[in-house]
Design a protein around this motif. Structure first.
Motif, short mmCIF file in Angstrom:
data_model
loop_
_atom_site.label_atom_id
_atom_site.label_comp_id
_atom_site.label_asym_id
_atom_site.label_seq_id
_atom_site.Cartn_x
_atom_site.Cartn_y
_atom_site.Cartn_z
N PHE A 104 19.39 -5.80 1.99
CA PHE A 104 19.89 -5.93 3.35
C PHE A 104 19.25 -4.90 4.29
CE2 PHE A 104 23.23 -5.06 6.59
CZ PHE A 104 23.30 -6.33 7.15
N GLU A 105 18.89 -3.73 3.76
CA GLU A 105 18.29 -2.68 4.59
C GLU A 105 16.78 -2.82 4.70
OE1 GLU A 105 19.56 1.08 3.07
OE2 GLU A 105 21.54 0.94 4.05
N GLY A 106 16.19 -3.87 4.13
CA GLY A 106 14.77 -4.12 4.30
C GLY A 106 13.86 -3.48 3.28
N VAL A 107 14.42 -2.94 2.19
CA VAL A 107 13.62 -2.26 1.17
C VAL A 107 13.25 -3.23 0.06
CG1 VAL A 107 13.57 -0.38 -0.52
CG2 VAL A 107 14.73 -0.06 1.67
N VAL A 108 12.00 -3.18 -0.39
CA VAL A 108 11.52 -3.99 -1.51
C VAL A 108 11.32 -3.10 -2.73
CG1 VAL A 108 9.61 -5.39 -2.38
CG2 VAL A 108 10.41 -5.71 -0.03
N HIS A 109 11.85 -3.51 -3.87
CA HIS A 109 11.65 -2.80 -5.14
C HIS A 109 10.90 -3.71 -6.11
CE1 HIS A 109 15.00 0.53 -5.03
NE2 HIS A 109 14.19 0.55 -3.99
N PHE A 110 10.09 -3.10 -6.97
CA PHE A 110 9.46 -3.81 -8.08
C PHE A 110 10.00 -3.22 -9.37
CE2 PHE A 110 6.45 -4.56 -4.64
CZ PHE A 110 6.23 -5.92 -4.77
N HIS A 111 10.45 -4.10 -10.28
CA HIS A 111 11.08 -3.69 -11.53
C HIS A 111 10.23 -4.14 -12.71
CE1 HIS A 111 14.92 -3.25 -9.18
NE2 HIS A 111 14.39 -4.27 -8.52
N GLN A 112 10.04 -3.23 -13.68
CA GLN A 112 9.32 -3.54 -14.92
C GLN A 112 10.03 -2.93 -16.10
OE1 GLN A 112 5.23 -2.16 -13.83
NE2 GLN A 112 4.60 -4.17 -14.55
N PRO A 113 10.07 -3.61 -17.25
CA PRO A 113 10.69 -3.01 -18.44
C PRO A 113 9.87 -1.83 -18.95
CG PRO A 113 9.62 -5.08 -19.02
CD PRO A 113 9.55 -4.97 -17.53
N GLN A 114 10.57 -0.82 -19.39
CA GLN A 114 9.89 0.36 -19.95
C GLN A 114 9.61 0.13 -21.43
OE1 GLN A 114 12.73 3.44 -18.78
NE2 GLN A 114 11.22 4.21 -17.33
N THR A 117 10.14 1.93 -5.29
CA THR A 117 10.37 1.50 -3.92
C THR A 117 9.05 1.29 -3.22
OG1 THR A 117 12.39 2.81 -3.88
CG2 THR A 117 11.55 2.06 -1.77
N CYS A 118 8.99 0.26 -2.39
CA CYS A 118 7.75 -0.09 -1.72
C CYS A 118 7.84 0.26 -0.24
CB CYS A 118 7.48 -1.58 -1.89
SG CYS A 118 5.75 -2.00 -1.88
N GLY A 119 7.27 1.38 0.14
CA GLY A 119 7.19 1.71 1.56
C GLY A 119 8.22 2.71 2.00
N PRO A 120 7.92 3.56 3.00
CA PRO A 120 8.86 4.54 3.53
C PRO A 120 9.97 3.90 4.35
CG PRO A 120 6.82 4.55 4.80
CD PRO A 120 6.59 3.65 3.62
N ALA A 169 2.32 -9.82 -3.17
CA ALA A 169 3.66 -10.34 -2.91
C ALA A 169 3.91 -10.26 -1.41
CB ALA A 169 4.71 -9.55 -3.67
N VAL A 170 4.49 -11.32 -0.86
CA VAL A 170 4.79 -11.37 0.57
C VAL A 170 6.29 -11.48 0.76
CG1 VAL A 170 4.37 -12.55 2.76
CG2 VAL A 170 2.58 -12.50 1.01
N ALA A 171 6.83 -10.69 1.70
CA ALA A 171 8.26 -10.71 1.98
C ALA A 171 8.52 -11.25 3.38
CB ALA A 171 8.84 -9.29 1.85
N ALA A 172 9.56 -12.08 3.51
CA ALA A 172 9.99 -12.62 4.80
C ALA A 172 11.21 -11.84 5.26
CB ALA A 172 10.32 -14.11 4.67
N CYS A 173 11.19 -11.38 6.51
CA CYS A 173 12.21 -10.44 6.98
C CYS A 173 13.01 -11.00 8.16
CB CYS A 173 11.56 -9.13 7.38
SG CYS A 173 10.62 -8.36 6.04
N ALA A 174 14.16 -10.35 8.40
CA ALA A 174 15.15 -10.88 9.32
C ALA A 174 14.69 -10.94 10.77
CB ALA A 174 16.42 -10.05 9.22
N ASN A 175 13.83 -10.00 11.20
CA ASN A 175 13.42 -10.02 12.60
C ASN A 175 12.17 -10.87 12.84
OD1 ASN A 175 11.30 -8.50 11.67
ND2 ASN A 175 11.60 -6.78 13.07
N LYS A 190 3.09 -1.02 -0.05
CA LYS A 190 3.07 -1.94 1.07
C LYS A 190 1.69 -1.91 1.69
CE LYS A 190 6.80 -2.52 3.24
NZ LYS A 190 8.04 -2.41 4.04
N VAL A 191 1.10 -3.08 1.85
CA VAL A 191 -0.29 -3.19 2.29
C VAL A 191 -0.39 -3.47 3.78
CG1 VAL A 191 -2.46 -4.44 2.00
CG2 VAL A 191 -1.02 -3.96 0.00
N HIS A 192 0.43 -4.37 4.28
CA HIS A 192 0.25 -4.81 5.66
C HIS A 192 1.57 -5.32 6.22
CE1 HIS A 192 -2.39 -6.09 8.97
NE2 HIS A 192 -1.63 -7.16 9.07
N ILE A 193 1.75 -5.19 7.51
CA ILE A 193 2.91 -5.73 8.22
C ILE A 193 2.42 -6.68 9.30
CG2 ILE A 193 4.90 -5.22 9.68
CD1 ILE A 193 5.16 -2.56 8.35
#
Length: 430
Positions: free
Chosen positions: A419-429, A49-52, A74-80, A93-96
């Motif tokens: 939908f809740e604004g959380v970003v995840h990064f997934h990698q194969p183990q 998970t990326c960010g609190p 990676a840059v994310a575009a958000c609803a607000n 998470k680096v910057h908002i």
């Protein structure tokens, strides 16, 4: 069920004797890289998970994620209207950028390692520099409706955007001062109900999806010469029939139009809300919703064949429709676009599904579509395969419905936003 005789051999099925026999008979032999990547897709994946949690309330739902060309950001575009930047390798998470737009930020595309562009429901497009995010570099104005999608064509140096109740506009991002007023004369395709626009990885095709069961495919795409097909598109939109004045040779380099107007009627799916080109540019994955019966909460992902089209064609049969997979939307996200994405190797399509992401492929061995469907015409057994796509793996971890997913350009890494604004990064183990 996939026919065992019509799939490429997986790691568990292969033997040296079988591989040599396939090579001697002229059949395609999977390389060690194909076998390894297939095993990785099917392996277990870890996610971080990326960010609190308080970032969720600040930024809102994640509508789109995009990696920089080197995968370093990676840059994310958000609803607000906010933007968030992330370090994918550290899952941090680096910057908002709060209130980067006045309304929801919808889409992101990179022009270089540092410069990227965003679009919004506030009808504007903004150019940003990662090294100076205090304010945008330029604001592009001209659209009259919500700007839902932007694509950059490096060959022409033009940025293309699509907006509801407006159409497709072209922007010279190297000269943003040309577009700093709402009187910009850059409307190249006048359309009333466009939803999505995609440019093939090799810039050979442009796909424009309309809300009502129509996808326009521009072959021999040329950003500068796109206006040549505008009259033909206008004729089709007005009369819902193939234009009569575009009988061009397949060898011409001038843009030409054909139309996919018969989206599969299996359960009444009518509107294409998301699309992603296969890396070859010869196939496209689309995600449909049923705009006639929204109570069923069901969606459909399908694969279409775009090879060897006639200069102008409306497809009224199912020959271009190859594979499908049923999807589902939660009630609270039913009207939100779910972004799908093809992997860089063309083996799988990532598609949001409930609180996770499914990796879908044309067969159980993650065969790339261009290989699978070329072989089909030489194999009677393969032609009898089920049209259902194979669920290679389901990535979990989110606590709310996933709205978008994106593969990195080079690393085997997938980003997803919910939908809740959380970003995840997934990698194969391994």
């Amino acid at each position: 069920v996939t026919c065992g005789t019509c799939t490429k051999m997986s790691v568990t099925k292969s033997s040296l004797h079988e591989l040599l026999e396939r090579r001697q008979t002229g059949k395609i032999v999977p390389s060690i890289f194909d076998l390894v990547s297939t095993a990785l897709y099917r392996n277990s994946w870890k996610n971080t998970t990326c960010g609190p949690a308080f970032y969720t309330m600040m930024c809102g739902s994640v509508f789109n994620i995009e990696f920089s060309p080197t995968d370093s950001v990676a840059v994310a575009a958000c609803a607000n209207g906010s933007l968030t930047t992330h370090d994918p390798r550290r899952s941090a998470k680096v910057h908002i950028v709060p209130h980067a737009h006045d309304e929801g930020a919808n889409c992101i595309t990179f022009l270089s390692d540092y410069v990227f562009v965003t679009c919004s429901d506030d009808t504007t497009i903004k150019v940003w520099d990662l090294r100076k995010l205090q304010s945008s570099v330029a604001v592009l104005k001209g659209h009259r409706g919500w700007v839902k999608n932007i694509e950059y064509d490096a060959r022409s140096g033009l940025l293309f955007s699509v907006a509801f109740n407006d159409g497709v506009r072209a922007w010279s991002v190297l000269q943003p001062e040309l577009h700093n007023t709402r009187q910009a004369d850059n409307l190249v395709l006048s359309l009333n109900d466009p939803v999505r626009l995609r440019i093939a990885p090799d810039s050979s095709k442009m796909l424009v999806c309309l809300r009502k069961n129509v996808c326009l495919v521009v072959d021999h795409f040329d950003g500068v010469a796109l206006r040549h097909v505008s009259a033909d598109i206008a004729e089709f939109v007005q009369q819902r029939r193939a234009p009569s004045g575009l009988e061009k040779s397949k060898t011409t380099n001038r843009p030409s139009l054909h139309v996919l107007s018969s989206i599969k009627e299996r359960v009444g799916f009518r509107s294409v809300m998301s699309a992603s080109f296969h890396p070859s540019g010869n196939f496209v994955a689309m995600r449909h919703i049923d705009i006639r019966n929204r109570a069923i909460h069901q969606e459909l992902l399908s694969i279409y064949d775009l090879r060897n089209p006639s200069p102008v064609r409306i497809v009224h049969d199912e020959r271009n429709y190859l594979k499908y997979a049923d999807e589902f939307s939660d009630e609270e996200t039913l009207d939100i676009i779910k972004e799908i994405h093809y992997s860089p190797d063309g083996k799988v399509v990532a598609s949001p599904h409930h609180n996770g992401v499914r990796l879908l492929s044309v067969d159980e061995d993650c065969t790339s579509a261009d290989v699978f469907f070329d072989d089909r015409f030489h194999s009677p057994e393969r032609a009898l395969c089920s049209p259902d796509m194979d669920v290679v793996h389901t990535l979990s971890g989110h606590k709310a419905a996933v709205l978008t997913c994106r593969f990195a350009h080079h690393d085997m890494l997938l980003a997803s936003g919910c939908f809740e604004g959380v970003v995840h990064f997934h990698q194969p183990q391994l």
